[in-house]
Design a protein around this motif. Structure first.
Motif, PDB file in Angstrom:
ATOM      1  N   VAL A 255      65.744   4.479 -36.865  1.00 41.60           N
ATOM      2  CA  VAL A 255      66.760   4.282 -35.711  1.00 41.60           C
ATOM      3  C   VAL A 255      67.895   3.371 -36.124  1.00 41.60           C
ATOM      4  CG1 VAL A 255      67.197   3.288 -33.534  1.00 41.60           C
ATOM      5  CG2 VAL A 255      64.898   4.592 -33.890  1.00 41.60           C
ATOM      6  N   ARG A 273      68.693  -0.748 -29.743  1.00 45.06           N
ATOM      7  CA  ARG A 273      67.992   0.488 -29.687  1.00 45.06           C
ATOM      8  C   ARG A 273      66.482   0.018 -30.357  1.00 45.06           C
ATOM      9  NH1 ARG A 273      70.678   5.260 -32.208  1.00 45.06           N
ATOM     10  NH2 ARG A 273      68.907   6.303 -31.793  1.00 45.06           N
ATOM     11  N   GLU A 276      64.488  -1.459 -27.719  1.00 47.78           N
ATOM     12  CA  GLU A 276      64.234  -0.263 -26.560  1.00 47.78           C
ATOM     13  C   GLU A 276      62.833   0.346 -27.395  1.00 47.78           C
ATOM     14  OE1 GLU A 276      68.589   0.882 -24.811  1.00 47.78           O
ATOM     15  OE2 GLU A 276      67.421   2.114 -26.492  1.00 47.78           O
TER      16      GLU A 276
END
Ligand code: GDP
Length: 282
Positions: A255, A273, A276
């Protein structure tokens, strides 16, 4: 009344999971210290702590907050009107990040041994929720850096594979997932996450093949490589993270993000992200 009390008790249990440890690994210079420093700063914005750069010789453990609007695996279906969201702002979910030095020699003695100890730990306090493997995506065009990075990641994944194979019947639920944090996406020389993934997979495949060849060559002297095994356990098919997940159950995700761009919320949304991903491990 009773329902509110129950709700609070339930929330308490959710708010402080007993074992939310994450291990931060990766080569030197990839941004691990910058990342932990940023997480710490975001967790205590009021106290303007001096931005002490951790010495990169020893590993450090920091406790940080998950931003209240980042969903976790247990609350991902809650609505924006959910009272627990307000509660979360006041009483954020915490997790712990252990930063490890990434220099060649120290890596073997600290990063991997730390991983080995934490991965095998039955103690709920030190049990690992996930591994963040940080990569400088602007440096991967250099072949030596790519080889070095892929070797490190290969060794990490092999530890996880061995753990998975020695695990009990309930192993599927306790696999430790890996986030390859493709850092420095703010730099225009940075490789996009998709090609970072491809490059790492291809390089790990090469490492795996040469290791396999080494094992065959040395098979007469079998004591030397007694407990060695090959990552993914399939030398026919090219290595991929998908293959590893399929064969071993260890999940790897690549990511993109940028520690530097986090305040601007651009460049692959900063570290959002990655947070997350952390949330989905909790
Ligand atoms: P570590 O050795 O993995 O702990 O790496 P550091 O945290 O010390 O970072 C190495 C260098 O990369 C430092 O100069 C950081 O400021 C820089 N750095 C970290 N993250 C980013 C990023 O997202 N973008 C850019 N451009 N530089 C970064």
């Amino acid at each position: 009344g009773v329902p509110i009390t129950l709700h609070l008790i339930f929330f308490q249990a959710v708010a402080s999971p007993p074992s939310s440890n994450f291990l931060l690994l990766g080569p030197s210079g990839s941004g691990k210290t910058a990342f932990t420093t940023l997480l710490e700063a975001k967790s205590s914005p009021a106290s303007k702590k001096s931005q002490t750069t951790h010495t990169s010789q020893r590993s450090t453990l920091v406790t940080v907050n998950l931003p209240p609007d980042v969903p976790t695996a247990s609350n991902r279906y809650r609505s924006v009107n959910d009272p627990s969201l307000k509660e979360a702002a006041r009483n954020p979910i915490k997790y712990r990040v252990r930063d490890t030095p990434g220099h060649g020699k120290l890596r073997v003695s600290q990063g991997l041994s730390e991983l080995q100890a934490m991965a095998q730990s039955k103690d709920i306090k030190t049990r690992l929720r996930g591994i963040v493997f940080m990569v400088d995506t602007a440096a991967l065009v250099d072949e030596v850096t790519l080889r070095d990075t892929a070797t490190y990641l290969h060794d990490v994944l092999l530890v996880l594979q061995k753990r998975a194979k020695n695990g009990s019947s309930s192993k599927r639920t306790t696999e430790i997932p890996v986030l390859v944090a493709a850092n420095k996406q703010d730099l225009f020389t940075a490789l996009p996450p998709g090609s970072v993934k491809e490059k790492l997979e291809a390089e790990i495949d090469r490492i795996r093949k040469s290791k396999n060849k080494g094992l065959l060559d040395a098979s007469a002297d079998s004591t030397m490589y007694d407990d060695e095994e090959i990552l993914g356990n399939d030398d026919q098919e090219a290595f991929s993270f998908k293959l590893l997940e399929h064969e071993v159950g260890v999940k790897v995700e690549v990511v993109g993000g940028a520690v530097k761009g986090d305040s601007q919320e651009e460049y692959g949304s900063g570290v959002r992200r990655w947070e997350e991903w952390v949330g989905m491990c909790l």
